[in-house]
Motif scaffolding. Structure first.
Motif, PDB file in Angstrom:
ATOM      1  N   ARG A  24      13.962  -0.721   0.798  1.00 45.05           N
ATOM      2  CA  ARG A  24      13.605  -1.262  -0.515  1.00 45.05           C
ATOM      3  C   ARG A  24      12.186  -0.830  -0.887  1.00 45.05           C
ATOM      4  NH1 ARG A  24      16.162  -5.996  -2.687  1.00 45.05           N
ATOM      5  NH2 ARG A  24      18.225  -6.256  -1.763  1.00 45.05           N
ATOM      6  N   ALA A  25      11.278  -0.881   0.080  1.00 44.68           N
ATOM      7  CA  ALA A  25       9.913  -0.425  -0.176  1.00 44.68           C
ATOM      8  C   ALA A  25       9.889   1.067  -0.492  1.00 44.68           C
ATOM      9  CB  ALA A  25       9.023  -0.735   1.025  1.00 44.68           C
ATOM     10  N   ALA A  26      10.714   1.845   0.215  1.00 40.24           N
ATOM     11  CA  ALA A  26      10.767   3.283  -0.039  1.00 40.24           C
ATOM     12  C   ALA A  26      11.291   3.570  -1.440  1.00 40.24           C
ATOM     13  CB  ALA A  26      11.645   3.966   1.009  1.00 40.24           C
ATOM     14  N   ILE A  27      12.270   2.783  -1.898  1.00 40.68           N
ATOM     15  CA  ILE A  27      12.787   2.957  -3.255  1.00 40.68           C
ATOM     16  C   ILE A  27      11.715   2.596  -4.274  1.00 40.68           C
ATOM     17  CG2 ILE A  27      14.450   2.057  -4.932  1.00 40.68           C
ATOM     18  CD1 ILE A  27      16.424   1.790  -2.536  1.00 40.68           C
ATOM     19  N   ALA A  28      11.005   1.487  -4.033  1.00 39.81           N
ATOM     20  CA  ALA A  28       9.919   1.100  -4.945  1.00 39.81           C
ATOM     21  C   ALA A  28       8.853   2.183  -5.012  1.00 39.81           C
ATOM     22  CB  ALA A  28       9.317  -0.230  -4.501  1.00 39.81           C
ATOM     23  N   ARG A  29       8.493   2.736  -3.854  1.00 35.86           N
ATOM     24  CA  ARG A  29       7.504   3.819  -3.829  1.00 35.86           C
ATOM     25  C   ARG A  29       8.003   5.024  -4.621  1.00 35.86           C
ATOM     26  NH1 ARG A  29       6.657   6.490   1.899  1.00 35.86           N
ATOM     27  NH2 ARG A  29       8.834   6.970   1.414  1.00 35.86           N
ATOM     28  N   ALA A  30       9.309   5.297  -4.551  1.00 38.77           N
ATOM     29  CA  ALA A  30       9.873   6.477  -5.215  1.00 38.77           C
ATOM     30  C   ALA A  30       9.894   6.350  -6.730  1.00 38.77           C
ATOM     31  CB  ALA A  30      11.288   6.725  -4.702  1.00 38.77           C
ATOM     32  N   ILE A  31       9.873   5.111  -7.257  1.00 36.20           N
ATOM     33  CA  ILE A  31       9.997   4.955  -8.715  1.00 36.20           C
ATOM     34  C   ILE A  31       8.767   4.315  -9.348  1.00 36.20           C
ATOM     35  CG2 ILE A  31      12.497   4.812  -8.537  1.00 36.20           C
ATOM     36  CD1 ILE A  31      12.273   1.799  -9.094  1.00 36.20           C
ATOM     37  N   VAL A  32       7.733   4.024  -8.550  1.00 41.59           N
ATOM     38  CA  VAL A  32       6.566   3.320  -9.100  1.00 41.59           C
ATOM     39  C   VAL A  32       5.863   4.146 -10.174  1.00 41.59           C
ATOM     40  CG1 VAL A  32       4.891   4.159  -7.390  1.00 41.59           C
ATOM     41  CG2 VAL A  32       4.581   1.892  -8.428  1.00 41.59           C
ATOM     42  N   HIS A  33       5.979   5.474 -10.100  1.00 43.51           N
ATOM     43  CA  HIS A  33       5.340   6.340 -11.096  1.00 43.51           C
ATOM     44  C   HIS A  33       6.278   6.689 -12.250  1.00 43.51           C
ATOM     45  CE1 HIS A  33       7.537   8.887  -8.361  1.00 43.51           C
ATOM     46  NE2 HIS A  33       7.326   9.961  -9.083  1.00 43.51           N
ATOM     47  N   GLU A  34       7.408   5.986 -12.332  1.00 45.48           N
ATOM     48  CA  GLU A  34       8.380   6.143 -13.416  1.00 45.48           C
ATOM     49  C   GLU A  34       8.852   7.595 -13.544  1.00 45.48           C
ATOM     50  OE1 GLU A  34       6.525   4.508 -16.864  1.00 45.48           O
ATOM     51  OE2 GLU A  34       6.584   2.455 -16.098  1.00 45.48           O
ATOM     52  N   PRO A  35       9.495   8.119 -12.506  1.00 45.31           N
ATOM     53  CA  PRO A  35       9.929   9.522 -12.534  1.00 45.31           C
ATOM     54  C   PRO A  35      11.093   9.742 -13.480  1.00 45.31           C
ATOM     55  CG  PRO A  35      10.831   8.418 -10.611  1.00 45.31           C
ATOM     56  CD  PRO A  35       9.899   7.437 -11.264  1.00 45.31           C
ATOM     57  N   ALA A  36      11.276  11.004 -13.858  1.00 47.29           N
ATOM     58  CA  ALA A  36      12.437  11.375 -14.670  1.00 47.29           C
ATOM     59  C   ALA A  36      13.713  11.372 -13.842  1.00 47.29           C
ATOM     60  CB  ALA A  36      12.215  12.759 -15.280  1.00 47.29           C
ATOM     61  N   LEU A  37      13.589  11.656 -12.548  1.00 49.86           N
ATOM     62  CA  LEU A  37      14.757  11.807 -11.679  1.00 49.86           C
ATOM     63  C   LEU A  37      14.465  11.211 -10.314  1.00 49.86           C
ATOM     64  CD1 LEU A  37      17.558  13.208 -11.039  1.00 49.86           C
ATOM     65  CD2 LEU A  37      16.207  15.188 -10.293  1.00 49.86           C
ATOM     66  N   LEU A  38      15.413  10.442  -9.787  1.00 56.47           N
ATOM     67  CA  LEU A  38      15.352   9.947  -8.414  1.00 56.47           C
ATOM     68  C   LEU A  38      16.397  10.683  -7.597  1.00 56.47           C
ATOM     69  CD1 LEU A  38      14.309   7.844  -6.304  1.00 56.47           C
ATOM     70  CD2 LEU A  38      16.257   6.417  -6.991  1.00 56.47           C
ATOM     71  N   GLU A  97       0.828  -1.208   0.000  1.00 55.01           N
ATOM     72  CA  GLU A  97       0.000   0.000   0.000  1.00 55.01           C
ATOM     73  C   GLU A  97       0.861   1.256   0.000  1.00 55.01           C
ATOM     74  OE1 GLU A  97      -3.855  -1.904   2.358  1.00 55.01           O
ATOM     75  OE2 GLU A  97      -2.208  -0.987   3.482  1.00 55.01           O
ATOM     76  N   ASN A  98       1.989   1.227   0.713  1.00 53.96           N
ATOM     77  CA  ASN A  98       2.914   2.359   0.679  1.00 53.96           C
ATOM     78  C   ASN A  98       3.460   2.577  -0.729  1.00 53.96           C
ATOM     79  OD1 ASN A  98       3.897   3.883   3.268  1.00 53.96           O
ATOM     80  ND2 ASN A  98       3.481   1.794   3.976  1.00 53.96           N
ATOM     81  N   VAL A  99       3.831   1.491  -1.396  1.00 53.66           N
ATOM     82  CA  VAL A  99       4.378   1.607  -2.754  1.00 53.66           C
ATOM     83  C   VAL A  99       3.320   2.136  -3.713  1.00 53.66           C
ATOM     84  CG1 VAL A  99       5.352   0.323  -4.696  1.00 53.66           C
ATOM     85  CG2 VAL A  99       6.085  -0.203  -2.356  1.00 53.66           C
ATOM     86  N   ALA A 100       2.073   1.726  -3.519  1.00 51.67           N
ATOM     87  CA  ALA A 100       0.990   2.128  -4.426  1.00 51.67           C
ATOM     88  C   ALA A 100       0.545   3.567  -4.221  1.00 51.67           C
ATOM     89  CB  ALA A 100      -0.208   1.196  -4.233  1.00 51.67           C
ATOM     90  N   LEU A 101       0.857   4.158  -3.088  1.00 52.55           N
ATOM     91  CA  LEU A 101       0.305   5.460  -2.733  1.00 52.55           C
ATOM     92  C   LEU A 101       0.538   6.551  -3.780  1.00 52.55           C
ATOM     93  CD1 LEU A 101      -1.294   6.949  -0.573  1.00 52.55           C
ATOM     94  CD2 LEU A 101       0.878   7.427   0.610  1.00 52.55           C
ATOM     95  N   PRO A 102       1.754   6.717  -4.345  1.00 49.24           N
ATOM     96  CA  PRO A 102       1.924   7.776  -5.354  1.00 49.24           C
ATOM     97  C   PRO A 102       1.007   7.611  -6.560  1.00 49.24           C
ATOM     98  CG  PRO A 102       4.047   6.995  -4.587  1.00 49.24           C
ATOM     99  CD  PRO A 102       3.029   6.043  -4.043  1.00 49.24           C
TER     100      PRO A 102
END
Length: 233
Positions: A147-161, A100-105
């Protein structure tokens, strides 16, 4: 991908600038580390590049977007849609499972719950959390939370991490695994990463290191640093 031109930032009550006329660029798919001791300005610069703060002077461009020309609502949309963030202390919501955390964005961006959870589970599997996605943050290790925080950060396919000391709250074993994961994602997804760290071994994972001190880059720093080979995470 990212262009920073003579950017300056000074906080009220401080005698010196946190960032003092810094310029650099990051190419698409590049992994760049900002390295320096605590208080050198690297986190401030990271927050400016991530549109979490505004510079006092200078210009920051993300792709063809001049961040300085955007109002607060537009900057919020840039952060939501085009930038991913990873911090030292994970910042997972304790009442949500890892999935659910990963899906939030995605939910905040308007995806349906079913699609958001499907994508979150697919990415969770990719970062090695297959068996832990239904657990809550308090039930997993620090490495699994990151690892979950990284997945959450890129789940929306950002241009920059942007990653601010992402291994700073982990033991050496978990820190190595998280760093390896970032390298693998950079290599396999051509993910552009800007990472702040004070540790030379962490910076050594990047393609290039820019060393900061007292709000500026050290003049003779910034050579290309051989990155460790990415291994499956």
């Amino acid at each position: 991908m990212l262009s920073v031109e003579t950017v300056t930032k000074q906080y009220e009550g401080q005698e010196r600038h946190a960032v003092a006329g810094v310029s650099f660029a990051v190419a698409a798919g590049e992994f760049v580390a900002l390295m320096g001791p605590s208080g050198c300005g690297k986190s401030t610069l990271l927050h400016l590049c991530g549109a979490m703060d505004r510079p006092d002077a200078g210009r920051i461009r993300l792709g063809d977007t001049d961040l300085g020309r955007l109002d607060d609502d537009a900057l919020t949309r840039v952060r939501r849609d085009r930038i991913g963030f990873v911090f030292q202390f994970f910042n997972l919501l304790p009442t949500l499972t890892l999935a659910e955390n990963v899906a939030l964005p995605l939910l905040l961006a308007g995806s349906t719950p079913a699609d958001a959870m499907r994508r979150a589970r697919t990415l969770g599997d990719r970062v090695g959390l297959s068996a832990r996605l239904d657990a809550y943050p308090a039930q997993v290790s620090g490495g699994e939370m990151q690892r979950a925080a990284i997945a959450r950060a890129i789940v929306h396919e950002p241009a920059l991490l942007v990653a601010d000391e992402p291994t700073g709250n982990l033991d050496s074993g978990n820190g190595t695994r998280v760093l390896t994961l970032l390298q693998e994602l950079n290599a396999s997804l051509s993910l552009t990463i800007l990472l702040a760290t004070h540790a030379p071994d962490i910076a050594g994972a990047a393609h290039r290191t820019l060393q900061m001190r007292d709000g500026v880059f050290v003049p003779d720093a910034g050579p290309v640093t051989p990155a460790r080979p990415a291994r499956p995470a």
